[in-house]
Scaffold this motif. Structure first.
Motif, short mmCIF file in Angstrom:
data_model
loop_
_atom_site.label_atom_id
_atom_site.label_comp_id
_atom_site.label_asym_id
_atom_site.label_seq_id
_atom_site.Cartn_x
_atom_site.Cartn_y
_atom_site.Cartn_z
N SER A 97 0.83 -1.21 0.00
CA SER A 97 0.00 0.00 0.00
C SER A 97 0.86 1.25 0.00
CB SER A 97 -0.91 0.02 1.24
OG SER A 97 -1.87 -1.01 1.14
N LEU A 98 0.49 2.19 -0.86
CA LEU A 98 1.15 3.49 -0.86
C LEU A 98 0.65 4.32 0.31
CD1 LEU A 98 0.86 4.53 -4.63
CD2 LEU A 98 2.88 3.63 -3.45
N LEU A 99 1.46 5.26 0.78
CA LEU A 99 0.99 6.29 1.69
C LEU A 99 0.26 7.34 0.84
CD1 LEU A 99 4.23 6.49 3.75
CD2 LEU A 99 1.95 6.11 4.73
N PRO A 100 -0.70 8.07 1.42
CA PRO A 100 -1.41 9.09 0.64
C PRO A 100 -0.46 10.07 -0.04
CG PRO A 100 -2.56 8.69 2.70
CD PRO A 100 -1.31 7.88 2.76
N ALA A 101 0.60 10.48 0.63
CA ALA A 101 1.51 11.44 0.02
C ALA A 101 2.24 10.82 -1.18
CB ALA A 101 2.54 11.92 1.06
N GLN A 102 2.53 9.53 -1.08
CA GLN A 102 3.18 8.85 -2.21
C GLN A 102 2.24 8.78 -3.41
OE1 GLN A 102 4.11 5.25 0.03
NE2 GLN A 102 6.30 5.68 -0.17
N LEU A 103 0.97 8.53 -3.11
CA LEU A 103 -0.01 8.48 -4.20
C LEU A 103 -0.12 9.84 -4.87
CD1 LEU A 103 -2.20 6.99 -5.82
CD2 LEU A 103 -3.85 7.72 -4.08
N GLU A 104 -0.16 10.90 -4.07
CA GLU A 104 -0.30 12.24 -4.64
C GLU A 104 0.87 12.57 -5.58
OE1 GLU A 104 -0.90 15.40 -1.80
OE2 GLU A 104 -2.04 16.51 -3.33
N ARG A 105 2.07 12.19 -5.14
CA ARG A 105 3.25 12.42 -5.97
C ARG A 105 3.14 11.62 -7.27
NH1 ARG A 105 7.82 10.44 -2.73
NH2 ARG A 105 6.41 11.26 -1.14
N LEU A 106 2.70 10.37 -7.14
CA LEU A 106 2.56 9.52 -8.32
C LEU A 106 1.55 10.10 -9.30
CD1 LEU A 106 2.92 6.94 -10.00
CD2 LEU A 106 1.35 5.78 -8.42
N ILE A 134 -4.63 22.91 -13.01
CA ILE A 134 -3.92 24.02 -13.64
C ILE A 134 -2.56 24.24 -12.96
CG2 ILE A 134 -4.04 26.52 -14.07
CD1 ILE A 134 -7.35 25.35 -13.77
N VAL A 135 -2.59 24.17 -11.65
CA VAL A 135 -1.35 24.36 -10.90
C VAL A 135 -0.38 23.21 -11.15
CG1 VAL A 135 -0.37 24.69 -8.61
CG2 VAL A 135 -2.63 25.65 -9.16
N ASN A 136 -0.97 21.98 -11.22
CA ASN A 136 -0.17 20.79 -11.55
C ASN A 136 1.03 20.66 -10.61
OD1 ASN A 136 0.52 18.48 -12.82
ND2 ASN A 136 1.15 19.43 -14.75
N ARG A 137 0.78 20.91 -9.35
CA ARG A 137 1.89 20.90 -8.40
C ARG A 137 2.27 19.47 -8.00
NH1 ARG A 137 -1.09 22.02 -2.86
NH2 ARG A 137 -3.00 20.90 -3.36
N HIS A 138 3.47 19.35 -7.55
CA HIS A 138 4.01 18.05 -7.15
C HIS A 138 4.22 18.06 -5.64
CE1 HIS A 138 5.38 16.86 -11.36
NE2 HIS A 138 4.86 18.05 -11.50
N ARG A 139 3.17 18.43 -4.94
CA ARG A 139 3.30 18.56 -3.50
C ARG A 139 3.56 17.20 -2.84
NH1 ARG A 139 -1.65 19.51 0.52
NH2 ARG A 139 -2.37 17.97 -0.95
N VAL A 140 4.46 17.20 -1.89
CA VAL A 140 4.73 15.98 -1.13
C VAL A 140 4.43 16.27 0.33
CG1 VAL A 140 6.53 14.41 -0.39
CG2 VAL A 140 6.50 15.26 -2.73
N VAL A 141 3.52 15.50 0.90
CA VAL A 141 3.15 15.73 2.30
C VAL A 141 4.08 14.94 3.22
CG1 VAL A 141 1.30 15.61 3.98
CG2 VAL A 141 0.77 16.03 1.58
#
Lengths: 291, 291, 291, 291
Positions: free
Chosen positions: C248-257, C284-291
């Motif tokens: 299982s990915l962590l939520p932050a890993q999923l967001e980055r992916l 639009i922002v298309n950010r690569h935020r990592v939590v």
């Protein structure tokens, strides 16, 4: 199977029989090849060889050049191993088999060994196959870990097409998803190869299972499926073996297995006669023949 | 193998023996289950069943609900097939086995069949496993095409943990890269399961090879490896069979194989006694008739 | 591949597109299905579902009936799990998918779930396939562990032939000899199925690898190979997950992916548009935020 | 993975980068190796090589010694093939790679080739591995058909432990039960090897699929999974190719694929820069870069 020619039943309907001093591989006889995985030292080898002769083993095995997964594992004694093996032959009168891994060592190996073994990892080492196709010694060709039956027969074809007709095949287990056993001995392949080809088939339940406790039942199975012989690893102190300890039988276990196999061979209309063995009168005393 | 509990030797060191009118599965007896892949019509089934009884077969098989790869293939006769199977039992006195594929049909199948078969494709149909764990019939659990030994024993555990202790396992070949045979009968698995578990193990060389010519040698091998019995497909006209013709033996081939197996069983200290068969005195003559 | 008819490109040259509130599966869109392996409790599920919606996930997953290798492992919350899943849908507006394992529970599952999942172990549970072929919900059909591509398409054919044309296939890894990964995601199968069939193909790199560190690269690979979407396991505290934590990915890993996948999809002429996601202006922002 | 030492990330945390005149294998660059399966004749080879250079290919491939399953198949042109390959290098300025199969030919091959290839069938030809460990050329080590990742890394260890540190690994598909494709490219292995080892990983989708139509999607997938480069078979008239025609791309197909890969590489933060290619200004004209 159109590609295989010289190895096929169409080319030669009758079985190839390979004559050796103690046995005829490919005949009604069940031939036993046994010995340690690797030749480790002279004392151990000679003592074991004498014991194996006493039990009725037909051919001695022992590795001098060991192909190992890791470069840091014991790689065999090399030429010294070959010399020890030759001394074991002198001491017992049994023919010996050992593996060749380097085409540059083939001449050397042929000086010492009666039968040349091509290991699984070299089943498609076509350079080596061609070269053993040009020597005058019988060759035992192990099946590759994921080789199809067709590829295996075509590997034999490389040897046959160079002129060496004395090839025996050895089923030693294929690679599957199962993790409880080291490999999965492909029992289907034994009768399949016997119907497709005239070449003898030997089974190796030691590598084919990788677990001592499974060697005897799978050895019996291979003979019942029509194998022309068995190749078995045996070691007096498996826990100290430099290679493949977990799958090596103890000498006493091998002796018990051979008695079972004599009985089984009889029930299948076959036999395990051995001139050396007969001489000591054991076949008469010990046999468990069932008519 | 820590996960398997009730199925393990630790939980029950002695073999589970399943008592049936004609045999004891898991004993010193080699039990023969035979019949057509699918029940096709009453005449064929009864005639074949009587012939099988005469040969010494212990249990009749025949599929009424056939799980087929394609929705357009013959799917079995359903309840009519069950009725025909029950009539074959009446005509012969032999117990019958058939497969259940739908949990909603389990009660129906139990009304007609003496043994419930769970097919390979349902080995991890946990819903079905739990339900057969609650019936009072013995269950034959086939190994999945790519199930590890551990997963297979855990599937048995689903049945055992619901209270049904009469489970027999059936090795029917695994899926490998080999294309010459339909499946690869895993001969290693037979002694492996016997050492891990107290449950009986049946081998199915018909599915395990998929080729008629390989069935007999692989059947002999399975017995030599310690199988408690064999499941064999037989059909009087395999080329017309609605399912699995290429792997079905002819009745005469089965008869010859059974004679070989009797001899083999004897050499292994086992037997194939059958009350029905004995009555006609055939076991004494032990003939190898070929029709 | 003659046996497959309704599933074949010959029968229907153009892609099947399955319309859902947040996406069109089988279109130029890369569809993301994500959620925990099993529904464990309401708080965790709702919190996670809201976070997944924020990230642009199109469909929520969560198992209520869990098929487990051992009968002693967590088996899912059953109907309570379905209820929680339905509440997550209400909270997010995202459609939900869950697995059905018992034909007798199909009606129940259909009451709660937008998409019906057939798991690997049930790919050839033909009884279940026929029944989901009669419901009016889209079906996601996972490939069996050792199913060939042909068998997989024929399993889909069982569903299609009963009238349900909204079938999507899911490649989730096959069983091989490799032990470093849990399964081997068959990347070849993605374009192979796309050329043979008009049905959408989803890839599941969580089961396909079994290792968290490999999920992202293999997810990217599946999209690059032409997958119509991905199914991903995510859990806020994988080490406490009741099932499949290690993959299982962590939520932050999923967001980055997901950010990486958006960029990748663009390069491939595809997109990951999501109405819910767009509203918050994130695409639009298309950010690569990592939590 | 304790056995692998020099090949492991523990021994060397940073990536090994192999410097060649046209590329740096193991860097942010996606390196393209392309050419015919076998060198067939000089005209074809030179013409094709010039076209490949124009497309931006970094390294030329072509087999002179071909290991073939059957002894009756085309075995390669031998030294004449090496000479032709060297002329292609002169004509293009591109480095060349070719396979060595015989330890006795290693010196010869080193005279002509910039990179030495060890094929799948020789992955555990330890004699050959040791010898290429002693030459001063980079080595590309293909994974064996059923080699585990651990065995593959240990094969690399044989080369590294002899002093040659310029080893690149090549994933070329493993053998599974699937029959639709020739092999199954193990996409998981790419990131797995990248996390375990510092050595570069090349993917070979030509052998990895065996079908022309699947090469491009699987090539894209390999790059998306993190491969350091691709090895691709290309032939102007695949139907006349003496080896591996069905999996060879046409030059125009390769050109299209390279354009897609440039776009993909950009999206992944990588590039496919090539000095020769840049000179002709194509990278500016043709590129599909996505930011």
């Amino acid at each position: 199977m159109p590609a295989c020619q010289l190895a096929g039943r169409k080319h030669q309907p009758q079985n190839t029989v390979i004559e050796l001093p103690t046995c005829r591989v490919g005949s009604e006889q069940v031939v036993i090849i046994a010995g340690p995985c690797a030749v480790e030292n002279e004392d151990l080898m000679i003592t074991l060889a004498l014991a194996l002769k006493e039990m009725g083993v037909h051919i001695l095995r022992g590795g001098a050049f060991k192909p190992r997964t890791s470069p840091y594992s014991f790689q065999g004694l090399g030429e010294e191993g070959l010399r020890i093996l030759a001394r074991a032959r002198e001491a017992t009168g049994l023919p010996v088999i050992t593996e060749v891994t380097d085409v540059r060592c083939l001449e050397l190996v042929c000086r010492y060994s009666d039968i040349i073994q091509i290991g699984s990892r070299n089943m498609q080492n076509f350079v080596l196959l061609r070269e053993v196709g040009r020597v005058s010694k019988p060759v035992l060709l192990k099946r590759g870990l994921s080789a199809t039956i067709e590829e295996w027969l075509l590997a034999a074809e490389y040897i046959l097409s160079e002129g060496n007709s004395r090839v025996m095949l050895c089923e030693r287990g294929i690679r599957t998803f199962e993790t409880y056993t080291r490999n999965t001995l492909d029992i289907n392949a034994i009768p399949a190869v016997k119907e497709l080809s005239h070449l003898p088939v030997i089974a190796d339940p030691s590598h084919g299972t990788g677990r001592r406790s499974l060697v005897a039942p799978v050895a019996r199975a291979a003979v019942a499926a029509g194998a022309d012989g068995l190749m078995l690893e045996v070691h007096p102190r498996p826990e100290e073996a430099l290679s493949d300890g977990p799958q090596s039988l103890l000498p006493a276990q091998l002796e018990r297995l051979l008695a079972e196999l004599r009985s089984l061979a009889g029930a299948l209309g076959r036999q395990m006669v051995n001139p050396a063995y007969e001489k000591s009168g054991r076949d008469i005393v010990n046999r468990h023949r069932v008519v």
